[in-house]
Design a protein around this motif. Structure first.
Motif, short mmCIF file in Angstrom:
data_model
loop_
_atom_site.label_atom_id
_atom_site.label_comp_id
_atom_site.label_asym_id
_atom_site.label_seq_id
_atom_site.Cartn_x
_atom_site.Cartn_y
_atom_site.Cartn_z
N ILE A 269 -100.59 -72.99 -39.84
CA ILE A 269 -100.63 -74.21 -40.66
C ILE A 269 -100.77 -75.39 -39.70
CG2 ILE A 269 -99.29 -75.71 -42.20
CD1 ILE A 269 -97.79 -73.20 -43.15
N LEU B 248 -99.29 -81.33 -35.98
CA LEU B 248 -98.66 -80.01 -36.14
C LEU B 248 -99.72 -78.92 -36.11
CD1 LEU B 248 -95.93 -78.53 -36.92
CD2 LEU B 248 -96.77 -78.62 -39.28
N MET C 245 -99.08 -74.74 -35.97
CA MET C 245 -98.08 -73.69 -35.75
C MET C 245 -98.43 -72.39 -36.46
SD MET C 245 -95.03 -74.95 -38.34
CE MET C 245 -94.74 -73.34 -39.12
N ALA C 246 -98.21 -71.27 -35.78
CA ALA C 246 -98.29 -69.97 -36.45
C ALA C 246 -97.05 -69.81 -37.33
CB ALA C 246 -98.33 -68.86 -35.41
N TYR D 223 -88.32 -75.79 -33.63
CA TYR D 223 -89.26 -76.92 -33.68
C TYR D 223 -90.29 -76.78 -34.81
CZ TYR D 223 -92.66 -73.93 -31.22
OH TYR D 223 -93.52 -72.93 -30.88
N LYS D 224 -90.55 -75.54 -35.24
CA LYS D 224 -91.53 -75.39 -36.33
C LYS D 224 -90.98 -75.92 -37.66
CE LYS D 224 -94.08 -71.65 -34.18
NZ LYS D 224 -94.80 -70.37 -34.37
N GLY E 7 -91.29 -79.55 -37.61
CA GLY E 7 -92.68 -79.92 -37.84
C GLY E 7 -93.03 -79.88 -39.32
N LEU E 8 -92.59 -78.83 -40.00
CA LEU E 8 -92.88 -78.72 -41.44
C LEU E 8 -92.16 -79.82 -42.22
CD1 LEU E 8 -92.58 -74.83 -41.86
CD2 LEU E 8 -94.69 -76.19 -42.05
N MET F 227 -94.16 -82.91 -41.89
CA MET F 227 -95.36 -82.78 -42.74
C MET F 227 -95.02 -83.21 -44.18
SD MET F 227 -97.61 -79.33 -43.61
CE MET F 227 -96.50 -78.59 -44.81
#
Lengths: 349, 349
Positions: A160, A172, A174-175, B225-226, B229-230, B233
């Motif tokens: 995404i 962003l 990221m897998a 960190y993902k 990030g989401l 978003m």
């Protein structure tokens, strides 16, 4: 470690691709997208992919002559049949189509079937952001990940990505697995016997921290069931909706027996339909500043916002060159030898 | 534990809201959305919220008379100013607006500012799915989560939700933290001294498995960190783009000193612009079957797809009633007493 200036590396990549039969304009796009990933420190999506691309071209999995075509276009929506064309040239067309649809309708969505590997998503989301859009990019991928509570490969690492217009504030990409597969490969290459908990499980689905067991096993979806849920969301937008290959229908960049059949999804939102661009970028700057000003947790010096590590790598590598792992350099040299291409001098950096 | 039939519970909720000054139609929508969450087993977003809603109405944070207004509408895009109206009635209007935009343009995006709590996202994504749309819903929320590597509260639990048309195949509704806050509260209520690793950190940002330390600390973003990030978003689509409150501008359902200023984002994609609806639902069924047929990992009986746990709870609770925690029942009874509302007989289940 070989170190090359990004311009030299891009030029070398372009000559390799042209020697493999890729038209100049498409070869430039592939070379630029891969070297952009190297610049950003994302070496998993850099020139190490070139030998795989060239094997796909030679094997017929990627067709350098195919441009793809718009299968259907209706309102702000389009379906694009990539016809196994070069992933990067199709991606450029589809980004620009999504932007055109968004200029007309305020928002544009393009979903792609029968596609190929297109490098890192960030390159494409930024292309849309450069046109004043919030750009969202997703793609499905070779099934390597089990759905949560399962132990058979069904889902890809299904990334995404989102980029915003304006100066560097946030980006962003990221897998939807805990870590990219290549981090496990790298641990193995560096002789690390163990990896952190939560990265992977063994072939029976037991969580593991043993590097070799993880390599023979499965990567873990991000945070368990939520990562699986996000991966399926990506699958629906890229594959269900495009009419293309879904889940186990996918081939892979490292397989020559199956077409890749990758699906992609591009969403462009025209910021000017919501507020003036300057207002948007000022608001993004405030968000960035408010996040960056957060006191750091124990063990850290600062808060990093999505995009920060890659922008730092880019600034450094533009200046001092791109380091290339010996194994990657050797595989590029072998490809060059076969194609009769002269490599750049190793002191080019 | 009190057990009530969902019809009785909804009727009770509606009478409480009407007694607090909410017009009948809006009261029904709130009651139906909260009881729908209870039916799905998502009690964190069920009738336990009612006393908080009513305190917000009494304090002026939620204005039952305000309907909000379309601030701007351009192509497939709209910005809605909720004017502190009831979250659920604004959500219904905005879902229907996104669907109307998608009927006209194939795709519609609505972003909302100055909003209130609207219950669980799934209720709204399903409303759009019921109109033949892929429905995506996001919202920002009270800042309770530190960005990754930080230790101060900046982000909400910022959920991401997506629903698809057709029979039950898949429905995602997830916070971008490792677990919902309410799981930590529940562990404390049940006297569990420790929680799993990865759920929370202490006030200094050290990971913790101690329940009380976690309560006084911070929930962990999904996978580090993902998850951060989401969450950002979501913040960009709901708050930056709507022109509303961002990050630390948000109040909260449990605070009376600040307006909530919640932002929401609704995206509707008209499936028929991509393929006939029957083809889409057949493809979704194949995706579901292929995921469900995955061999289970050690320790599990089957693969659960997003939506499965909630649909099972719903089938069971429609039949045997909704169990209500004693503390929640007591707080509803207290609210009823203050408003002079007669509670349903406790044997109504």
């Amino acid at each position: 470690m070989i170190v090359l200036h990004h311009g030299s590396l891009r030029e070398y990549a372009q000559r390799l691709l042209e020697a493999a039969g890729v038209p100049a304009k498409k070869a430039w796009l592939i070379a630029d997208s891969l070297v952009a990933a190297n610049l950003r420190g994302v070496d998993s999506h850099g020139v190490q992919l070139l030998p795989h691309y060239i094997r796909q071209i030679e094997g017929g999995g990627m067709d350098p002559a195919a441009d793809g075509r718009i299968a259907t276009r209706s309102g702000g929506c389009a379906v694009y049949d990539a016809q196994r064309g070069i992933g990067q040239s199709v991606a450029a067309v589809c980004c620009d189509l999504a932007v055109d649809l968004a200029r007309e309708h305020g928002i544009g969505a393009v979903t792609v079937r029968e596609g190929n590997h297109f490098g890192a998503c960030a390159y494409w989301a930024e292309r849309m952001a450069g046109a004043g859009m919030v750009g969202i990019v997703m793609c499905n991928a070779t099934p390597l990940v089990a759905p949560w509570q399962g132990k058979e490969k069904r889902l890809g690492t299904n990334p995404i990505c989102m980029a915003v217009p304006g100066p560097r504030t946030w980006l962003l990409d990221m897998a939807t697995t805990t870590v990219a597969l290549n981090k496990i490969h790298k641990a193995a290459l560096c002789g690390q016997e163990s990896i952190p908990a939560g990265w992977a499980m063994d072939a029976e689905g037991n969580p593991t921290t043993d590097t070799q067991t993880a390599l023979a096993g499965l990567p873990m979806p991000l945070g368990g069931y939520k990562g699986s849920g996000l991966a399926v969301m990506v699958e629906i937008l890229c594959a269900v909706l495009s009419g293309g290959g879904m889940l186990t229908d996918q081939g892979g960049l490292r397989r020559l027996d199956l077409p890749m059949r990758i699906g992609q999804f591009y969403l462009a939102l025209d910021v000017e339909r919501f507020m003036p661009l300057e207002e948007f970028t000022a608001r993004m700057q405030w968000v960035r500043d408010t996040l960056k000003n957060t006191a750091a947790a124990v063990g850290y010096d600062e808060v990093l916002v999505a995009g920060d590590p890659e922008w730092r790598a880019e600034d450094e590598r533009r200046e001092s060159g791109i380091p290339i792992e010996p194994e990657v350099w050797a595989s590029l040299q072998e490809t060059a030898r076969k194609l009769g291409v002269e490599p750049p001098p190793e002191t080019a950096g």
